[in-house]
Design a protein around this motif. Structure first.
Motif, PDB file in Angstrom:
ATOM      1  N   SER A   7       2.623  -8.020  51.253  1.00 24.81           N
ATOM      2  CA  SER A   7       3.635  -8.942  50.605  1.00 24.81           C
ATOM      3  C   SER A   7       3.360  -8.653  49.264  1.00 24.81           C
ATOM      4  N   GLN A   8       1.974  -8.367  48.855  1.00 29.48           N
ATOM      5  CA  GLN A   8       1.668  -7.955  47.291  1.00 29.48           C
ATOM      6  C   GLN A   8       2.263  -6.811  46.796  1.00 29.48           C
ATOM      7  N   ILE A   9       2.448  -5.646  47.811  1.00 27.06           N
ATOM      8  CA  ILE A   9       2.634  -4.499  47.255  1.00 27.06           C
ATOM      9  C   ILE A   9       4.175  -4.384  47.146  1.00 27.06           C
ATOM     10  N   LEU A  10       4.835  -5.303  48.330  1.00 27.15           N
ATOM     11  CA  LEU A  10       6.332  -5.191  47.892  1.00 27.15           C
ATOM     12  C   LEU A  10       6.822  -5.958  46.875  1.00 27.15           C
ATOM     13  N   ASP A  11       5.971  -7.142  46.527  1.00 22.09           N
ATOM     14  CA  ASP A  11       6.380  -7.729  45.097  1.00 22.09           C
ATOM     15  C   ASP A  11       6.138  -6.644  44.063  1.00 22.09           C
ATOM     16  N   LEU A  12       5.656  -5.749  44.123  1.00 19.73           N
ATOM     17  CA  LEU A  12       5.667  -4.836  42.916  1.00 19.73           C
ATOM     18  C   LEU A  12       6.514  -3.757  42.952  1.00 19.73           C
ATOM     19  N   ILE A  13       6.953  -3.395  44.186  1.00 22.83           N
ATOM     20  CA  ILE A  13       7.838  -2.257  44.115  1.00 22.83           C
ATOM     21  C   ILE A  13       9.335  -2.628  44.438  1.00 22.83           C
ATOM     22  N   LEU A  14       9.546  -3.945  44.889  1.00 23.23           N
ATOM     23  CA  LEU A  14      11.061  -4.332  45.409  1.00 23.23           C
ATOM     24  C   LEU A  14      11.865  -4.379  43.868  1.00 23.23           C
ATOM     25  N   PRO A  15      11.220  -4.949  42.932  1.00 20.43           N
ATOM     26  CA  PRO A  15      11.954  -5.171  41.736  1.00 20.43           C
ATOM     27  C   PRO A  15      12.338  -3.656  40.984  1.00 20.43           C
ATOM     28  N   ILE A  16      11.570  -2.540  41.371  1.00 16.03           N
ATOM     29  CA  ILE A  16      12.041  -1.230  40.879  1.00 16.03           C
ATOM     30  C   ILE A  16      13.134  -0.850  41.568  1.00 16.03           C
ATOM     31  N   LEU A  17      13.079  -1.019  43.093  1.00 15.69           N
ATOM     32  CA  LEU A  17      13.879  -0.440  44.093  1.00 15.69           C
ATOM     33  C   LEU A  17      15.293  -1.231  43.962  1.00 15.69           C
ATOM     34  N   ARG A  18      15.274  -2.484  43.764  1.00 13.28           N
ATOM     35  CA  ARG A  18      16.400  -3.327  44.054  1.00 13.28           C
ATOM     36  C   ARG A  18      17.519  -2.962  43.129  1.00 13.28           C
ATOM     37  N   ARG A  19      18.751  -2.714  43.844  1.00 12.49           N
ATOM     38  CA  ARG A  19      19.999  -2.697  43.013  1.00 12.49           C
ATOM     39  C   ARG A  19      21.122  -3.606  43.606  1.00 12.49           C
ATOM     40  N   SER A  20      20.990  -4.699  42.814  1.00 10.05           N
ATOM     41  CA  SER A  20      21.962  -5.926  43.461  1.00 10.05           C
ATOM     42  C   SER A  20      23.320  -5.673  43.727  1.00 10.05           C
ATOM     43  N   ASP A  21      23.817  -4.707  43.191  1.00  6.95           N
ATOM     44  CA  ASP A  21      25.350  -4.840  43.002  1.00  6.95           C
ATOM     45  C   ASP A  21      26.263  -3.847  43.876  1.00  6.95           C
TER      46      ASP A  21
ATOM     47  N   TRP B 324      -1.123 -25.964  57.435  1.00  4.60           N
ATOM     48  CA  TRP B 324      -1.755 -24.506  57.779  1.00  4.60           C
ATOM     49  C   TRP B 324      -2.100 -23.788  56.332  1.00  4.60           C
ATOM     50  N   GLU B 325      -3.121 -23.368  56.278  1.00  2.79           N
ATOM     51  CA  GLU B 325      -3.487 -22.465  55.194  1.00  2.79           C
ATOM     52  C   GLU B 325      -2.348 -21.318  54.868  1.00  2.79           C
ATOM     53  N   ARG B 326      -1.949 -21.160  53.804  1.00  3.85           N
ATOM     54  CA  ARG B 326      -0.784 -20.110  53.579  1.00  3.85           C
ATOM     55  C   ARG B 326      -1.405 -18.744  53.969  1.00  3.85           C
ATOM     56  N   ASP B 327      -0.407 -18.034  54.515  1.00  2.00           N
ATOM     57  CA  ASP B 327      -0.504 -16.565  54.670  1.00  2.00           C
ATOM     58  C   ASP B 327      -1.862 -16.174  55.538  1.00  2.00           C
ATOM     59  N   SER B 328      -2.400 -16.998  56.485  1.00  2.00           N
ATOM     60  CA  SER B 328      -3.081 -16.584  57.228  1.00  2.00           C
ATOM     61  C   SER B 328      -2.383 -15.989  58.509  1.00  2.00           C
ATOM     62  N   GLY B 329      -2.712 -14.786  58.850  1.00  2.00           N
ATOM     63  CA  GLY B 329      -2.439 -14.221  59.979  1.00  2.00           C
ATOM     64  C   GLY B 329      -2.618 -12.535  59.721  1.00  2.00           C
ATOM     65  N   TRP B 330      -1.849 -11.928  60.231  1.00  2.00           N
ATOM     66  CA  TRP B 330      -1.956 -10.425  60.278  1.00  2.00           C
ATOM     67  C   TRP B 330      -1.338 -10.060  58.946  1.00  2.00           C
ATOM     68  N   GLN B 331      -2.133  -9.194  58.251  1.00  2.00           N
ATOM     69  CA  GLN B 331      -1.735  -8.757  56.980  1.00  2.00           C
ATOM     70  C   GLN B 331      -1.879  -7.229  56.969  1.00  2.00           C
ATOM     71  N   HIS B 332      -0.821  -6.423  57.529  1.00  2.00           N
ATOM     72  CA  HIS B 332      -1.130  -5.052  57.955  1.00  2.00           C
ATOM     73  C   HIS B 332      -1.994  -4.201  56.873  1.00  2.00           C
ATOM     74  N   PHE B 333      -1.552  -4.346  55.552  1.00  2.00           N
ATOM     75  CA  PHE B 333      -2.335  -3.499  54.796  1.00  2.00           C
ATOM     76  C   PHE B 333      -3.681  -3.789  54.496  1.00  2.00           C
ATOM     77  N   ALA B 334      -4.115  -5.108  54.320  1.00  2.00           N
ATOM     78  CA  ALA B 334      -5.392  -5.198  54.195  1.00  2.00           C
ATOM     79  C   ALA B 334      -6.348  -4.931  55.357  1.00  2.00           C
ATOM     80  N   HIS B 335      -5.668  -4.954  56.637  1.00  2.00           N
ATOM     81  CA  HIS B 335      -6.398  -4.631  57.717  1.00  2.00           C
ATOM     82  C   HIS B 335      -6.632  -3.211  57.919  1.00  2.00           C
TER      83      HIS B 335
END
Lengths: 335, 335
Positions: A7-21, B324-335
């Motif tokens: 999700s951290q990776i997606l937070d980086l790239i989604l704003p680059i990719l997103r086209r809202s319109d 529940w602690e946030r974001d605990s669970g599978w995180q594909h990229f980190a594993h």
């Protein structure tokens, strides 16, 4: 990048990719699926994969180049059906050593290619792996017209091509040498740079494909003009006669001859190499189509005609009067 | 397989994959794109990738298992929108050492999963690479109903689950031991075999998702019940209170307790492990959804309720009264 979550990776790239319109997109990224509109009741779908070391080299291609190429070759697969590409999803496998800068650059490349042709990135998936793999799926819309398959060519049709032939193959051939010369601050002529750019960031004939609504049959040249013409002929149960495909691509031939000369190919061997690049070079994603003689679409240049097949010969391609050996051209798996 | 061309490979697997009779498919494999029908004017799309060594191991999973799983987890992404999965495209990267037998087995696994749920394979791409990568894109159809997003949960809704929880996680944990015991002709209890099968060939709650038309919000549990409930809560701007999710999954818990006991987990530690499998185990692709209390769809069991969020706390998940602690669970990229 190995210490980041998806999700951290997606937070980086989604704003680059997103086209809202985009009016084609009802629901963009962020859910289990995206939702796309298909107001005329059908859509096209195609998928294509790029693998590091097979389809690109990291020494030659930037992240931008890889993203651009992955998107463009997929957009071309929609256009080859006469469909307007509307949306992409991107599945990405990255080694943990990939930098965030590479990934952001990749996303900009995908976004740049999509923006050029009005498509949106609406979803994706990222996983770690040993080498970079990019699998893109493209959706397209024929806006109510029938999709143009490869099986509709008829005897008497004109075979015509839109877009570049041979540039990417030539660019691949000289890319290493060009980078070496550039590193040594040596001169690289504009034509040579142009074919390397065409290899790194292809410019498929997408607009021409989308507007080729009069075509009886079409596909994009991904494995060479002759091999792709053979595929059309086989699917259509006809043969194809390419009387003088080089003359019809005189502009390409002139550029490619300059490239061959700069590369040091002896003058006597240049025509043969140029001919090979034009007839068998893939990856420029030109469009090859069959039209009624008076309905050749804008941007297409005639390169031959469709003829009846003799019994058992459907799929034959004649080049300058000689029968071409079957299946010669790029064969991805074997190479 | 390294000496075969792409078209020879396709000749082998297309007959296994082809389903000629789907009313959803206007044009199947063989052209630059396939054409799918969307008579109600929208469709869903999602993509998911499996990587050898990350998502499966060749020592444990057959080609059939890999194909089945790649298809099923994608079919689940359509069902999680309340959409009927209609069609798949499959991009495949294979080492040259992959056998044709593996590939045919893979194709049968994809076809088996698709057949179960009425979807068709309509296209694909194959490339060589260093390790196996499977990127599937799934198309789905809501048949005129609105797609069910993850953002529609409201305070007062019931949170309910359809399908298995924790089986795949338990199966992954014991798989190596089970294969070892089986190799030595030792006894493997039915429950233990069942969770290993659930890991190797998941059975997502696809039919339940497709028919959950009353759901206000839904997603499939790919990273654990609590983490996926958190995602729904975040997207919906609410919090979720899972009062007693283990009691609601008593059947799963009973099976998993047998598995833990067989595995040699001390009795006192079994409840904790079973609870972890049920609350944080992913990959079974159960459906978790929010419904008005009197509209819980068939096949769903209540596990909690949606509550208003205090300021700044949207996305909180309470489990048995504790945050529940946030974001605990599978995180594909980190594993």
């Amino acid at each position: 990048m190995g210490d980041l979550t998806e999700s951290q990776i997606l937070d980086l790239i989604l704003p680059i990719l997103r086209r809202s319109d985009s009016p084609d997109v009802e629901l963009g990224p962020g859910d289990d699926s995206a939702v796309v509109r298909a107001p005329h009741g059908t859509f096209t779908v195609s998928t294509d994969v790029l693998v590091e070391g097979r389809h690109f080299r990291n020494e030659w291609s930037t992240g931008y180049d890889v993203g651009w190429r992955a998107a463009m070759q997929n957009l071309a697969d929609a256009a080859a059906m006469g469909a307007r590409p509307t949306a992409l999803v991107v599945a990405l496998v990255l080694p943990a050593t990939t930098t965030l800068a590479w990934l952001a650059d990749f996303a900009r490349g995908v976004a740049g290619a999509c923006e050029r042709h009005g498509a949106s990135v609406i979803g994706g998936d990222i996983s770690s792996g040993d080498s970079i793999v990019v699998a893109v799926t493209v959706l397209g819309d024929n806006d109510g017209r029938p999709a143009v398959t490869r099986s509709g060519a008829r005897a008497g049709d004109v075979i015509a091509v839109a877009g570049r032939l041979g540039w990417s193959a030539a660019g691949l051939a000289v890319c290493g040498r060009v980078l070496q010369v550039a590193n040594e601050n040596g001169p690289v002529p504009a034509q040579v740079r142009a074919v390397v750019d065409a290899y790194l960031r292809p410019e498929p004939a997408i607009a021409e494909g989308v507007s080729a609504s009069t075509a009886h049959a079409m596909l994009d040249v991904s494995d060479g003009l002759v091999l792709d013409a053979q595929r059309m002929a086989e699917a259509s149960g006809v043969s194809v006669d390419l009387a003088d495909p080089l003359a019809a691509s005189a502009y390409d031939a002139a550029i490619l001859r300059e490239v061959a000369a700069w590369w040091g190919v002896p003058e006597g061997d240049q025509p043969g190499l140029v001919s090979e690049w034009i007839l068998s070079g893939g990856e420029d994603h030109a469009m090859v189509a069959a039209f009624a003689p008076d309905e050749v679409a804008e941007g297409f240049r005639p390169v031959g005609v469709v003829v009846e097949s003799l019994a058992g010969s459907a799929g034959d391609v004649l080049v300058q009067g000689r029968r071409w050996e079957r299946d010669s051209g790029w064969q991805h798996f074997a190479h």
